[in-house]
Each structure stands twice: as structure tokens, then as C-alpha cells.
Motif scaffolding. Structure first.
Motif, PDB file in Angstrom:
ATOM      1  N   ARG A   1       0.271  -4.522  -5.871  1.00  0.00           N
ATOM      2  CA  ARG A   1       0.015  -2.978  -5.410  1.00  0.00           C
ATOM      3  C   ARG A   1       0.201  -1.942  -6.664  1.00  0.00           C
ATOM      4  NH1 ARG A   1       0.989   1.028  -0.575  1.00  0.00           N
ATOM      5  NH2 ARG A   1      -0.535   2.784  -1.326  1.00  0.00           N
ATOM      6  N   ARG A   2      -0.754  -1.078  -7.023  1.00  0.00           N
ATOM      7  CA  ARG A   2      -0.398  -0.114  -7.999  1.00  0.00           C
ATOM      8  C   ARG A   2      -0.396   1.366  -7.275  1.00  0.00           C
ATOM      9  NH1 ARG A   2      -3.043   3.252 -11.365  1.00  0.00           N
ATOM     10  NH2 ARG A   2      -1.801   3.813 -13.383  1.00  0.00           N
ATOM     11  N   ARG A   3       0.741   1.905  -7.525  1.00  0.00           N
ATOM     12  CA  ARG A   3       0.817   3.200  -6.385  1.00  0.00           C
ATOM     13  C   ARG A   3       0.036   4.279  -7.402  1.00  0.00           C
ATOM     14  NH1 ARG A   3       4.516   3.608  -2.387  1.00  0.00           N
ATOM     15  NH2 ARG A   3       3.243   5.508  -1.924  1.00  0.00           N
ATOM     16  N   ILE A   4      -0.694   5.208  -6.526  1.00  0.00           N
ATOM     17  CA  ILE A   4      -1.146   6.322  -7.502  1.00  0.00           C
ATOM     18  C   ILE A   4      -0.273   7.715  -7.111  1.00  0.00           C
ATOM     19  CG2 ILE A   4      -3.153   8.008  -7.392  1.00  0.00           C
ATOM     20  CD1 ILE A   4      -4.930   5.489  -6.371  1.00  0.00           C
ATOM     21  N   SER A   5      -0.030   8.228  -8.267  1.00  0.00           N
ATOM     22  CA  SER A   5       0.804   9.544  -8.302  1.00  0.00           C
ATOM     23  C   SER A   5       0.131  10.453  -9.032  1.00  0.00           C
ATOM     24  CB  SER A   5       2.153   9.162  -8.741  1.00  0.00           C
ATOM     25  OG  SER A   5       2.031   8.858 -10.283  1.00  0.00           O
TER      26      SER A   5
ATOM     27  N   ASP B   1      -0.272  10.242 -12.667  1.00  0.00           N
ATOM     28  CA  ASP B   1      -1.641   9.210 -13.134  1.00  0.00           C
ATOM     29  C   ASP B   1      -2.676  10.031 -13.539  1.00  0.00           C
ATOM     30  OD1 ASP B   1       0.126   6.946 -12.776  1.00  0.00           O
ATOM     31  OD2 ASP B   1      -0.195   6.656 -10.832  1.00  0.00           O
TER      32      ASP B   1
ATOM     33  N   ALA C   1      -4.606  12.492  -4.041  1.00  0.00           N
ATOM     34  CA  ALA C   1      -3.737  11.516  -4.806  1.00  0.00           C
ATOM     35  C   ALA C   1      -2.949  10.835  -3.579  1.00  0.00           C
ATOM     36  CB  ALA C   1      -2.941  12.064  -5.627  1.00  0.00           C
ATOM     37  N   GLU C   2      -2.678  11.463  -2.716  1.00  0.00           N
ATOM     38  CA  GLU C   2      -1.754  11.060  -1.679  1.00  0.00           C
ATOM     39  C   GLU C   2      -2.545  10.102  -0.829  1.00  0.00           C
ATOM     40  OE1 GLU C   2      -0.557  10.802   2.434  1.00  0.00           O
ATOM     41  OE2 GLU C   2      -1.891  11.989   1.905  1.00  0.00           O
TER      42      GLU C   2
ATOM     43  N   ASP D   1      -3.678   6.887  -2.457  1.00  0.00           N
ATOM     44  CA  ASP D   1      -2.473   5.881  -2.264  1.00  0.00           C
ATOM     45  C   ASP D   1      -2.515   5.260  -0.886  1.00  0.00           C
ATOM     46  OD1 ASP D   1      -0.030   4.874  -3.616  1.00  0.00           O
ATOM     47  OD2 ASP D   1       0.894   6.092  -1.932  1.00  0.00           O
ATOM     48  N   VAL D   2      -2.649   6.040   0.020  1.00  0.00           N
ATOM     49  CA  VAL D   2      -2.447   5.415   1.429  1.00  0.00           C
ATOM     50  C   VAL D   2      -3.744   4.247   1.867  1.00  0.00           C
ATOM     51  CG1 VAL D   2      -2.900   5.914   4.007  1.00  0.00           C
ATOM     52  CG2 VAL D   2      -1.143   7.361   2.515  1.00  0.00           C
TER      53      VAL D   2
ATOM     54  N   ASN E   1      -5.332   2.845  -0.600  1.00  0.00           N
ATOM     55  CA  ASN E   1      -4.712   1.540  -1.131  1.00  0.00           C
ATOM     56  C   ASN E   1      -5.838   0.456  -1.616  1.00  0.00           C
ATOM     57  OD1 ASN E   1      -2.961  -0.481  -2.194  1.00  0.00           O
ATOM     58  ND2 ASN E   1      -2.194  -0.904  -0.356  1.00  0.00           N
TER      59      ASN E   1
END
Length: 254
Positions: free
Chosen positions: A6-10, A13, A182-183, A186-187, A189
Motif C-alpha cells: 500500500r502506498r499512502r496518499i498524503s 504527494d 487526499a484523506e 487514502d481511505v 485505498n
């Protein structure tokens, strides 16, 4: 335990380019993708000269509203892309909620991703995809939000944030959208977080239990809106115990 794949999105990025004028922020994003852009790029514009909505409908784009598109490259396997519109709706709802005063009319989502304030449409969302020549898949999320201008829409009643008592500028609203998208992505995914997304969507859903008509490309079907299933499909109770699952269509209440 989080999968190592998994690559998190922040927030760090994601890039943003603000334009004064462009034919369409979606078109601009697709052009960037064809030129090799890696994605996670927002493009906003003060004015669009050739904006468009779903099914090729023109989208009036006068200054004063938010016109934005987010470019994603290979955001998820194709079998999981179908849940993305729900995630988008959750993110947009979250952003608009941040700028509405307490006395505004109810802020809800009409399936799959129309944002309504007091049952009046305030946002247009257009998702477009294209297979690129280098094998990557580009997906563009176009989001137009009525901030101070209300384009006429013969299909739906419309409103804008200013009419609801909000003093937020397009730039302020975009700052909230930048963070909420972004949040939520990320959830989401890459579609693996659909359970959390559908749970959030149900919390802000409009008209569950009400009579609706769904316009499909070849026909119209009426029944009662029974919510969404765990994959985000609309569940239409057509009576006599018959439940129909619908993947795409225009929903009208009453």
C-alpha cells in the motif's frame, strides 16, 4: 497490519496548478497525462470556455465558481474503479460542509455523486478515463461547484453556496477540497477501502426510502430507493419483493 504494497496518499504527494482560463480543466488534465504526467495533479481555473458535463452536456463556467480537475494515473484495478464516484462524493460533501453556515439547508448526496443543498444541485462531477499510449490508464475527476453563480439547469433545481449564506471564495473552498480528497482517496485505498467509503456515503445519503425514478439510456424505472449495496450499486425496490441493482442512471425524486 498494513500491507507493504500500500502506498499512502498524503497532501505532500499532490500538486496544484492554478490557471486563469482554459477550455476545460478535464481536457487540460488529459493533455498532461498524454504528455507523461505522473498524476496526483489538480488543475483549477477561474473560467472555462468549453466546460462539459455528463453525456456531453455543456457546463456553464463563469468566473466566481470553483472549476477543478484531479488527474490520477492507474488509480485502481478496473474491477474496483466503480466505487470511486462514491468516494469523490464523500470528499466533496466533506469540503462543502466546512464552508456552510449552521443555518444552511441540509447538505446531502444524491446517488451516486450529486451534491444537494436543500434538494437543490450545487455541484457537477464528471469522471473521464483514457488508456494512454504508454499503457498507463489516466482517470480525471472534474468537479465544478456553484460558489456564487448558478448556471441554469432545466433538469434540476439549483443553488449556490452564496445563496446558502456561505462567504467562502472558490480558493478557500478548494483548499478544503484539496485536503478532503487526499484523506478520502487514502481511505478508499485503490478500492480496497470501499466498506468505509460506503458507510460514510450512507451517512449523508439523500432520500433513502423515498419514491424515485431512474432514467436509464433505454428506459425509465420507478420504485423506492432502498440505499446502496456494499459495492455502491443503487438498490431499487420495484415492489412485490423485487430489488433491482443499478450501476448507472439519472435519479429523480417523487
Amino acid at each position: 497490519m498494513m500491507s507493504p504494497a500500500r502506498r499512502r496518499i498524503s497532501l505532500g504527494d499532490i500538486r496544484h496548478e492554478a490557471l486563469t482560463e482554459t477550455p476545460s480543466t478535464n481536457t487540460e488534465c488529459l493533455a498532461r497525462a498524454r504528455a507523461g504526467d505522473p498524476g496526483l495533479l489538480w488543475v483549477t481555473a477561474v473560467r472555462q470556455t468549453g466546460g462539459r458535463g455528463r453525456r456531453g452536456r455543456p457546463w456553464v463556467s463563469e468566473p466566481g465558481n470553483l472549476y477543478s480537475s484531479l488527474l490520477l494515473i492507474d488509480p485502481a484495478p478496473m474491477e474496483r474503479i466503480g466505487s470511486l464516484p462514491l468516494a469523490i462524493a464523500v470528499a466533496v460533501h466533506q469540503a462543502i460542509r466546512q464552508v456552510l453556515p449552521p443555518g444552511a439547508e441540509p447538505l446531502e448526496v444524491k446517488w451516486p455523486n450529486d451534491i444537494l443543498i436543500g434538494r437543490k444541485k450545487t455541484c457537477g462531477i464528471l469522471v473521464e478515463g483514457e488508456q494512454l499510449s504508454d499503457g498507463r490508464y489516466a482517470l480525471v475527476i472534474g468537479i465544478g461547484i456553484n460558489v456564487s453563480v448558478m448556471p441554469e439547469n432545466p433538469m434540476y433545481p439549483v443553488t449556490c453556496l452564496r445563496e446558502q449564506g456561505s462567504s467562502a471564495s472558490p480558493e478557500e473552498l478548494f483548499a478544503h477540497l484539496f485536503a478532503s480528497m487526499a484523506e478520502v482517496l487514502d481511505v478508499w485505498n485503490a478500492g480496497r477501502g470501499i466498506k468505509e467509503i460506503t458507510a460514510r456515503w450512507r451517512e449523508v445519503a439523500c432520500g433513502v426510502g423515498e419514491k424515485i425514478t431512474v432514467n436509464l439510456p433505454d428506459r425509465s424505472i420507478s420504485g423506492h430507493f432502498a440505499g446502496i449495496d456494499d459495492n455502491g450499486l443503487l438498490m431499487l425496490d420495484t415492489g412485490a419483493g423485487r430489488m433491482m441493482q443499478i450501476a448507472a442512471g439519472d435519479v429523480f425524486f417523487g
